[in-house]
Design a protein around this motif. Sequence first.
Motif, PDB file in Angstrom:
ATOM      1  N   GLU A 152       0.815  -1.213   0.000  1.00  0.00           N
ATOM      2  CA  GLU A 152       0.000   0.000   0.000  1.00  0.00           C
ATOM      3  C   GLU A 152       0.850   1.264   0.000  1.00  0.00           C
ATOM      4  O   GLU A 152       0.314   2.368   0.101  1.00  0.00           O
ATOM      5  CB  GLU A 152      -0.914   0.005   1.242  1.00  0.00           C
ATOM      6  CG  GLU A 152      -1.867  -1.179   1.329  1.00  0.00           C
ATOM      7  CD  GLU A 152      -2.659  -1.183   2.623  1.00  0.00           C
ATOM      8  OE1 GLU A 152      -2.751  -0.136   3.288  1.00  0.00           O
ATOM      9  OE2 GLU A 152      -3.191  -2.248   2.994  1.00  0.00           O
ATOM     10  N   ALA A 153       2.163   1.099  -0.116  1.00  0.00           N
ATOM     11  CA  ALA A 153       3.071   2.243   0.063  1.00  0.00           C
ATOM     12  C   ALA A 153       2.817   3.372  -0.927  1.00  0.00           C
ATOM     13  O   ALA A 153       2.950   4.547  -0.587  1.00  0.00           O
ATOM     14  CB  ALA A 153       4.523   1.777  -0.041  1.00  0.00           C
ATOM     15  N   ASP A 154       2.454   3.032  -2.142  1.00  0.00           N
ATOM     16  CA  ASP A 154       2.265   4.069  -3.173  1.00  0.00           C
ATOM     17  C   ASP A 154       0.797   4.401  -3.408  1.00  0.00           C
ATOM     18  O   ASP A 154       0.459   5.074  -4.378  1.00  0.00           O
ATOM     19  CB  ASP A 154       2.906   3.627  -4.487  1.00  0.00           C
ATOM     20  CG  ASP A 154       2.320   2.323  -5.012  1.00  0.00           C
ATOM     21  OD1 ASP A 154       1.624   1.633  -4.244  1.00  0.00           O
ATOM     22  OD2 ASP A 154       2.556   1.988  -6.184  1.00  0.00           O
ATOM     23  N   LYS A 155      -0.084   3.933  -2.502  1.00  0.00           N
ATOM     24  CA  LYS A 155      -1.512   4.201  -2.646  1.00  0.00           C
ATOM     25  C   LYS A 155      -1.906   5.378  -1.752  1.00  0.00           C
ATOM     26  O   LYS A 155      -1.544   5.437  -0.583  1.00  0.00           O
ATOM     27  CB  LYS A 155      -2.341   2.973  -2.247  1.00  0.00           C
ATOM     28  CG  LYS A 155      -1.949   1.672  -2.946  1.00  0.00           C
ATOM     29  CD  LYS A 155      -2.223   1.730  -4.428  1.00  0.00           C
ATOM     30  CE  LYS A 155      -2.074   0.368  -5.079  1.00  0.00           C
ATOM     31  NZ  LYS A 155      -0.735  -0.243  -4.940  1.00  0.00           N
ATOM     32  N   PRO A 156      -2.654   6.363  -2.288  1.00  0.00           N
ATOM     33  CA  PRO A 156      -3.105   7.477  -1.444  1.00  0.00           C
ATOM     34  C   PRO A 156      -4.044   6.990  -0.357  1.00  0.00           C
ATOM     35  O   PRO A 156      -4.863   6.093  -0.577  1.00  0.00           O
ATOM     36  CB  PRO A 156      -3.823   8.397  -2.438  1.00  0.00           C
ATOM     37  CG  PRO A 156      -4.215   7.510  -3.576  1.00  0.00           C
ATOM     38  CD  PRO A 156      -3.153   6.466  -3.667  1.00  0.00           C
ATOM     39  N   LYS A 157      -3.923   7.574   0.832  1.00  0.00           N
ATOM     40  CA  LYS A 157      -4.759   7.205   1.970  1.00  0.00           C
ATOM     41  C   LYS A 157      -5.671   8.376   2.315  1.00  0.00           C
ATOM     42  O   LYS A 157      -5.258   9.539   2.215  1.00  0.00           O
ATOM     43  CB  LYS A 157      -3.891   6.823   3.165  1.00  0.00           C
ATOM     44  CG  LYS A 157      -3.106   5.535   2.949  1.00  0.00           C
ATOM     45  CD  LYS A 157      -4.066   4.368   2.784  1.00  0.00           C
ATOM     46  CE  LYS A 157      -3.372   3.062   2.545  1.00  0.00           C
ATOM     47  NZ  LYS A 157      -4.337   1.945   2.444  1.00  0.00           N
ATOM     48  N   SER A 158      -6.893   8.058   2.738  1.00  0.00           N
ATOM     49  CA  SER A 158      -7.870   9.117   2.912  1.00  0.00           C
ATOM     50  C   SER A 158      -8.947   8.722   3.904  1.00  0.00           C
ATOM     51  O   SER A 158      -9.035   7.561   4.337  1.00  0.00           O
ATOM     52  CB  SER A 158      -8.509   9.461   1.561  1.00  0.00           C
ATOM     53  OG  SER A 158      -9.165   8.318   1.029  1.00  0.00           O
TER      54      SER A 158
END
Length: 401
Positions: free
Chosen positions: A251-257
């Motif tokens: 998940e390192a390159d996935k935006p979190k929201s």
Amino acid sequence: MRIIHTSDWHLGHQLLGQSRQFEHQHFLNWLLQQIKQHQIQLLIIAGDVFDTGTPASYARTMYHDFLVKVAALGSCQVIVTGGNHDSVAMLHESKSLLTAFNAYVVGGIEADELPVRPIYNDEQLLAVVCAVPYLRPRDLVRSEAGQSIEQKQQQLAEQISQYYKSCYQHAQTLAQDSQAAIIGCGHFTLVGGQVSESVRELYIGTLDALHASLLPDFDYLAMGHLHKAQQIDGKPHLRYSGAPLPLSFSEADKPKSVTMVEFSGKQMTAHKQLQVPISQPLLSLTGSLEQIIAQIVQLQAEPTPERPTWLEVNITQQQYLSDLVERINSHLDDHYFKLLRVKRIQQVNKQVLNTKQLSLDELSEAQIFEARLQLEALSDEQQQSLKQAFKALQLQLAEQQ
């Protein structure tokens, strides 16, 4: 009415032995500011507040301190539901106390009470929330001798559907003729949801996913468990908020929201993902040893970051190198990187499983089990039965941790 929907905080989580306390505190401070800035009236935390059923004391302190600070704002109520990682008993320890801080906590379902909560602004009814936590099979049905897997799945799906319908009908009674939105919560996999590496395969008994069509027609359904923010079947009112922190390198390159939703009466008028700022960079590099070293050297030529990036290295070459970690570390500047893991990308098959050079920590439990099945002469039905039993055992062990 404005709502923030979030889930899967996993307070107390460690990534390969590294504490996430700094990141979680950074997130909670940011979330408090979002509640103030956007004048949020309801915060929904849809399960997996903690990473384990026995979280560290600092994680409990962060949770309680945050809810006290939200209450001090004076305008936001909170709904907290338990997830598969949470302990019902632990969440309920402070349940009564937190009601004084406008926080309604439902760790697990109770036989004599439906988890339905009206949300008021002064005397105006804004919404009615069906605060359904993670549903454990023992709370819903009892296994019957002689049932097939398909029969058990159907029975459980029907029981979950009926429980949600009972909550929804009670919510309709509370809403009466008002224009209050009826909001549902859940913590499981809906059919069509995209799963990431860090999400433990979640089975409610033998049921791996539920069709949204089996649930009532909520004005909004706030889901937890899947760590990727997403809507289901293209419907913006059926939504996973996703986890606010990357819980694995996948998940390192996935935006979190977190998700902000606006309502006018029963009508959802707007929805927006509020992106969580990164407080601890993660990076996963894949390639041969030479390629990895070249990438590291290039990255370390950039300006020095505030915090060293946590680094995962995936080596694609099959040649066994006993000093692999030492070779990589010799090129690392501690101001830029902290190496957390080095693994070789292996193709899992009979030959790989039998090699003495393979380290089990390079494989997941599922990969090891799958490879072991390949060594046996089993029918498709036997393999399916063993896979179901394996997944059920994984869930039982996870709930005991």
